[in-house]
Design an enzyme around this catalytic site. Structure first.
Site, short mmCIF file in Angstrom:
data_model
loop_
_atom_site.label_atom_id
_atom_site.label_comp_id
_atom_site.label_asym_id
_atom_site.label_seq_id
_atom_site.Cartn_x
_atom_site.Cartn_y
_atom_site.Cartn_z
N GLU A 120 197.33 -73.98 -24.56
CA GLU A 120 198.14 -72.76 -24.72
C GLU A 120 199.58 -72.93 -24.19
O GLU A 120 199.99 -72.27 -23.21
CB GLU A 120 197.44 -71.58 -24.06
CG GLU A 120 196.09 -71.29 -24.68
CD GLU A 120 195.49 -69.95 -24.27
OE1 GLU A 120 196.01 -69.30 -23.35
OE2 GLU A 120 194.49 -69.55 -24.88
N GLU A 135 188.38 -71.92 -27.99
CA GLU A 135 187.98 -70.82 -27.11
C GLU A 135 187.75 -69.55 -27.94
O GLU A 135 188.56 -69.22 -28.80
CB GLU A 135 189.04 -70.49 -26.05
CG GLU A 135 189.20 -71.53 -24.97
CD GLU A 135 190.25 -71.14 -23.94
OE1 GLU A 135 190.51 -69.92 -23.78
OE2 GLU A 135 190.84 -72.05 -23.32
N1 LIG Z 1 192.34 -64.36 -20.40
N2 LIG Z 1 191.55 -65.01 -20.62
C1 LIG Z 1 190.47 -65.84 -20.91
C2 LIG Z 1 190.91 -67.30 -21.20
C3 LIG Z 1 191.40 -68.02 -19.93
O1 LIG Z 1 190.42 -67.93 -18.90
C4 LIG Z 1 191.63 -69.46 -20.33
O2 LIG Z 1 191.92 -70.29 -19.18
C5 LIG Z 1 192.82 -69.57 -21.29
O3 LIG Z 1 192.76 -70.85 -21.91
C6 LIG Z 1 192.83 -68.46 -22.34
O4 LIG Z 1 193.25 -67.22 -21.93
C7 LIG Z 1 191.99 -67.34 -22.26
#
Ligand SMILES: N#[N+]C[C@@H]1[C@@H](O)[C@H](O)[C@@H](O)[C@@H]2O[C@H]12
Length: 444
Positions: A164, A349
């Site tokens: 991300e 995800e």
């Molecule tokens: N908020 N939320 C849950 C989840 C987060 O826990 C992850 O680390 C990220 O990659 C993405 O934002 C999604």
């Protein structure tokens, strides 16, 4: 009838800082999230990742949960600072050794490791050199990636470079809600570019050192006009450029959306053709992190986008306040077939937080999460049937964990974690997901 083909990649996802705990054990160097979480006021419940799920000690037990689910893949991240405590230079063999044991134990269970090189936990030593705004940061990352490619060349064939990049650039450097907590539009724009250069450098390195697949994971979210008004449509298009096409167009089209220069104004660097060509590196697959959509209304006063997102109706919301909108997953997957040459896609995800009840007789009943997962899996199956080159699906997350600025207040796991004892308890959604995997989706 199975909705997914034999060989489809079924997994769950986690990240180092969110589950491991022991952030400084065995010579590990602290990360920017260690510093950010220990700074009062940054985390909703005042918590840190010091303990998390204690996965650093309990990893064999957690691999047992993966085996119980029947997954054939497990996506996890490596903490850069465990391997290179200063971010560069000397390798911490004890830190690397943890991941070697983890990978070997996964392979013994027939579970393929899918390693995320960077899931937000930059070593503090590199942040003290400017972090991702430093023009040397892509090389720092490539050198770190090379250590791991060489260490695992014979055992790991699926890699995700960066998780991300939009969240890193925007939440970490524009809005200040994530580490390192900056609020600097110029920094955010440069960080986004350096992350793309870092991804490209790691992909190039992997081409010489590895023989598997490598990609990047993007958070993607359809932007819909809140009302059938021209102003809302234009606001949604601006936000689509800002949230989605910033990185999609850079990776696949070697260009940044023109809206970004308007949104960032003079803070947006003047990238030349060479710089744009250097980021044109999609890799072997694209990871899609999908959660929800946004309903966008024009708001001229809401600088710099001139847009706001309207909250969904409570009955259609998760505990994060995000709309439950499975149609959006199909829409996002369709972009790749319609706009970007139909590359291999992995849903890296997908999941939701709900106010799960405490365990009863060793089980947590979470019907809302089953409804969420079933509807999104159906959307994925429809996209696959429509010709999207979808190769896998990972639930976020294996177990409740440190949800960044939300601390432990938001539970995304298929397994419920008792915050006092760290005991893991299956939720009914874990049993549901196990049945989906066992039938290749026939139960959907
Ligand atoms: N908020 N939320 C849950 C989840 C987060 O826990 C992850 O680390 C990220 O990659 C993405 O934002 C999604």
């Amino acid at each position: 009838m199975s909705a997914f083909p034999e060989g489809f990649c079924w997994g769950v996802a986690t990240s180092a800082y969110q589950i491991e705990g022991s952030p400084l054990a065995d010579g590990a160097g602290p990360s920017i999230w260690h510093r950010f979480a220990h700074t009062p006021g940054h985390i909703a419940d005042g918590e840190t990742g010091n303990i998390a799920c204690n996965h650093y000690q309990r990893y064999l037990e957690d691999i047992g949960l993966l085996h119980e689910l029947g997954v054939n893949a497990y996506r996890f991240s490596i903490a850069w600072g465990r391997v290179l405590p200063e971010g560069r230079g000397a390798i911490n063999r004890k830190g690397l050794g943890f991941y070697q044991r983890l990978v070997d134990a996964l392979l013994e269970r027939g579970i393929s490791p899918v390693i995320t090189l960077y899931h937000w936990d930059l070593p503090m030593a590199l942040q003290d050199r400017g972090g991702w705004i430093n023009p040397d940061s892509p090389q720092w990352f490539a050198d770190y990636a090379e250590v791991l490619f060489r260490t695992f060349a014979d055992r790991v064939t699926s890699w995700i470079t960066i998780n991300e990049p939009w969240v890193i650039a925007v939440l970490g450097h524009l809005e200040g809600r994530h580490a390192p907590g900056w609020r600097d539009p110029s920094a955010a724009a440069r960080v986004g570019h350096h992350l793309l250069l870092a991804h490209a450098a790691a992909v190039a390195s992997y081409r010489t050192l590895g023989h598997g697949q490598i990609g990047i994971a993007l958070n993607l979210e359809p932007q819909h006009p809140a009302y059938p008004k021209a102003a809302d449509l234009l606001a949604a298009q601006r936000r689509d450029a800002f949230v989605n096409r910033w990185f999609l167009d850079a990776l696949f089209l070697a260009s940044y959306p023109i809206e970004l220069a308007q949104i960032f104004g003079p803070a947006w660097p003047k990238f030349g053709a060479v710089a744009l060509d250097q980021i044109h590196y999609p890799g072997d697959f694209i990871g899609v992190n999908y959660y929800t959509r946004a309903r966008v209304a024009a708001a001229p006063e809401a600088k710099p986008l001139g847009a706001i997102c309207l909250p969904p109706p409570r009955e259609k919301s998760t505990a994060m306040g995000w709309e439950i909108y499975p149609e959006g997953l199909g829409e996002v997957l369709g972009w790749f077939k319609e706009r970007y040459g139909n590359p291999r896609v992995l849903i890296t995800e997908n999941g939701a937080a709900f106010a799960d009840p405490a365990p009863c007789a060793g089980l947590v009943l979470d019907p809302q999460r089953i409804v969420y997962l079933r509807s999104h899996l159906r959307a994925a199956a429809q996209a696959l049937a429509a010709g999207v080159d979808l190769g896998g699906y990972f639930v976020w997350s294996l177990m409740d964990n440190f949800e960044w600025a939300e601390g432990y207040s938001k539970r995304f796991g298929l397994y419920w974690v008792d915050r006092q004892t760290l005991q893991r308890y299956p939720k009914s959604s874990a049993h549901f997901y196990r049945s989906v995997i066992a039938t290749q989706g026939a139960v959907l």
